[in-house]
Write a protein that holds these residues in place. Sequence first.
Motif, PDB file in Angstrom:
ATOM      1  N   ASN A  49      50.165  34.951  45.794  1.00 18.04           N
ATOM      2  CA  ASN A  49      51.365  35.361  46.527  1.00 18.04           C
ATOM      3  C   ASN A  49      52.546  34.410  46.331  1.00 18.04           C
ATOM      4  N   GLY A  50      52.611  33.832  45.125  1.00 19.52           N
ATOM      5  CA  GLY A  50      53.731  32.975  44.752  1.00 19.52           C
ATOM      6  C   GLY A  50      54.168  33.296  43.339  1.00 19.52           C
ATOM      7  N   ASN A  86      61.260  17.659  55.721  1.00 20.10           N
ATOM      8  CA  ASN A  86      60.928  19.001  56.207  1.00 20.10           C
ATOM      9  C   ASN A  86      61.702  20.083  55.467  1.00 20.10           C
ATOM     10  N   THR A  87      62.708  19.697  54.692  1.00 20.28           N
ATOM     11  CA  THR A  87      63.496  20.696  53.963  1.00 20.28           C
ATOM     12  C   THR A  87      63.533  20.470  52.451  1.00 20.28           C
ATOM     13  N   SER A  88      62.886  19.417  51.954  1.00 22.12           N
ATOM     14  CA  SER A  88      62.980  19.144  50.514  1.00 22.12           C
ATOM     15  C   SER A  88      61.791  18.336  50.020  1.00 22.12           C
ATOM     16  N   ILE A  89      61.675  18.275  48.687  1.00 21.07           N
ATOM     17  CA  ILE A  89      60.571  17.542  48.050  1.00 21.07           C
ATOM     18  C   ILE A  89      61.065  16.925  46.754  1.00 21.07           C
ATOM     19  N   ASP A 104      65.052  21.986  47.289  1.00 18.18           N
ATOM     20  CA  ASP A 104      65.176  22.230  48.721  1.00 18.18           C
ATOM     21  C   ASP A 104      64.332  23.451  49.066  1.00 18.18           C
ATOM     22  N   PHE A 105      63.414  23.290  50.014  1.00 17.27           N
ATOM     23  CA  PHE A 105      62.505  24.370  50.364  1.00 17.27           C
ATOM     24  C   PHE A 105      63.247  25.609  50.850  1.00 17.27           C
ATOM     25  N   PHE A 106      62.620  26.774  50.599  1.00 18.93           N
ATOM     26  CA  PHE A 106      63.180  28.039  51.080  1.00 18.93           C
ATOM     27  C   PHE A 106      63.232  28.056  52.604  1.00 18.93           C
ATOM     28  N   LYS A 107      62.222  27.441  53.241  1.00 20.95           N
ATOM     29  CA  LYS A 107      62.187  27.303  54.702  1.00 20.95           C
ATOM     30  C   LYS A 107      61.548  25.965  55.048  1.00 20.95           C
ATOM     31  N   PRO A 108      61.746  25.474  56.282  1.00 23.75           N
ATOM     32  CA  PRO A 108      61.229  24.149  56.646  1.00 23.75           C
ATOM     33  C   PRO A 108      59.702  24.090  56.683  1.00 23.75           C
ATOM     34  N   VAL A 109      59.184  22.864  56.493  1.00 25.63           N
ATOM     35  CA  VAL A 109      57.753  22.608  56.591  1.00 25.63           C
ATOM     36  C   VAL A 109      57.515  21.455  57.561  1.00 25.63           C
ATOM     37  N   LYS A 110      56.264  21.294  57.987  1.00 22.97           N
ATOM     38  CA  LYS A 110      55.891  20.187  58.864  1.00 22.97           C
ATOM     39  C   LYS A 110      55.381  19.031  58.006  1.00 22.97           C
ATOM     40  N   THR A 111      56.149  17.973  57.904  1.00 25.30           N
ATOM     41  CA  THR A 111      55.770  16.861  57.025  1.00 25.30           C
ATOM     42  C   THR A 111      54.486  16.179  57.488  1.00 25.30           C
ATOM     43  N   GLU A 112      54.272  16.114  58.815  1.00 17.95           N
ATOM     44  CA  GLU A 112      53.086  15.437  59.327  1.00 17.95           C
ATOM     45  C   GLU A 112      51.805  16.231  59.081  1.00 17.95           C
ATOM     46  N   SER A 139      60.800  32.690  48.084  1.00 22.34           N
ATOM     47  CA  SER A 139      60.934  31.733  46.990  1.00 22.34           C
ATOM     48  C   SER A 139      60.431  30.380  47.460  1.00 22.34           C
ATOM     49  N   LEU A 140      60.023  29.529  46.539  1.00 28.60           N
ATOM     50  CA  LEU A 140      59.613  28.181  46.915  1.00 28.60           C
ATOM     51  C   LEU A 140      60.841  27.341  47.253  1.00 28.60           C
ATOM     52  N   PHE A 141      61.884  27.456  46.400  1.00 28.62           N
ATOM     53  CA  PHE A 141      63.088  26.656  46.590  1.00 28.62           C
ATOM     54  C   PHE A 141      64.314  27.552  46.790  1.00 28.62           C
ATOM     55  N   GLU A 142      65.288  27.025  47.500  1.00 26.15           N
ATOM     56  CA  GLU A 142      66.561  27.721  47.653  1.00 26.15           C
ATOM     57  C   GLU A 142      67.188  27.920  46.275  1.00 26.15           C
ATOM     58  N   GLY A 143      67.617  29.149  45.998  1.00 27.26           N
ATOM     59  CA  GLY A 143      68.240  29.444  44.713  1.00 27.26           C
ATOM     60  C   GLY A 143      67.256  29.666  43.581  1.00 27.26           C
ATOM     61  N   GLY A 144      65.949  29.593  43.876  1.00 28.72           N
ATOM     62  CA  GLY A 144      64.949  29.794  42.839  1.00 28.72           C
ATOM     63  C   GLY A 144      64.577  31.255  42.673  1.00 28.72           C
ATOM     64  N   PRO A 145      63.697  31.561  41.710  1.00 33.07           N
ATOM     65  CA  PRO A 145      63.245  32.944  41.506  1.00 33.07           C
ATOM     66  C   PRO A 145      62.603  33.487  42.775  1.00 33.07           C
ATOM     67  N   VAL A 146      62.852  34.755  43.087  1.00 30.71           N
ATOM     68  CA  VAL A 146      62.337  35.351  44.317  1.00 30.71           C
ATOM     69  C   VAL A 146      61.250  36.379  43.991  1.00 30.71           C
ATOM     70  N   ILE A 147      60.322  36.519  44.922  1.00 26.66           N
ATOM     71  CA  ILE A 147      59.253  37.497  44.761  1.00 26.66           C
ATOM     72  C   ILE A 147      59.517  38.703  45.655  1.00 26.66           C
TER      73      ILE A 147
END
Length: 220
Positions: A49-50, A86-89, A104-112, A139-147
Amino acid sequence: MAIISDFNEEETTPQTTTNTVVSTNANNPPQQPPSEENKPERLIPNKNNGLDMDNYSWGQSLEEVTINVPVPKGTKARFMTFEIKNTSIKLYLKNQETPILEGDFFKPVKTEESFWSLEDGSNVSILLTKVDKMDWWKSLFEGGPVIDTQKVEPEPSKLSDLDLETRSTVEKMMFDQRQKEMGLPTSKEIEDQSMMKKMMEQHPEMAKQFANAKMMGNMG
């Protein structure tokens, strides 16, 4: 952010803050949202699913996102620097200026509640925990390919592992997807129709007025 590696040593990376400045003026009016024909192409998701990209692959469940990044054979954890917010990697090998993964992530994550590990010295496996566990990432990243999230297929065998609320949401999404594909009403439309029918039965005079109004409209 937890690290699982082939070394029993912990590496810490100073956290940096990036300030984004947005300016608007008469010479730079806000951009209009893209029209339908200019929207990015929605791709068919992979089995997880990615998407499978040139230098990494990613997948997801409603609760988590997984990323796999190939690295040169023999890479050691101490040779790597990993930064996650929480918004980037950002992931890169030491002594190399260009990151092997950054965005930059498509949506926020929990770093902990996110982890990474180096497997066989040739692949970095990353697990991210979503903040919003009720939605599929396009999408995994903002502006990246979308599913095409309509084609996402949760594993039925794992539905039993979900809590009652999440399972109910997944089952409803799957039902609505099948209904749309067959040109049938969604769960919301069925609910609205049922409510309207019940109201008409309880208020016959309203049903009569509705029928008359509909007939007049057809005559017009």
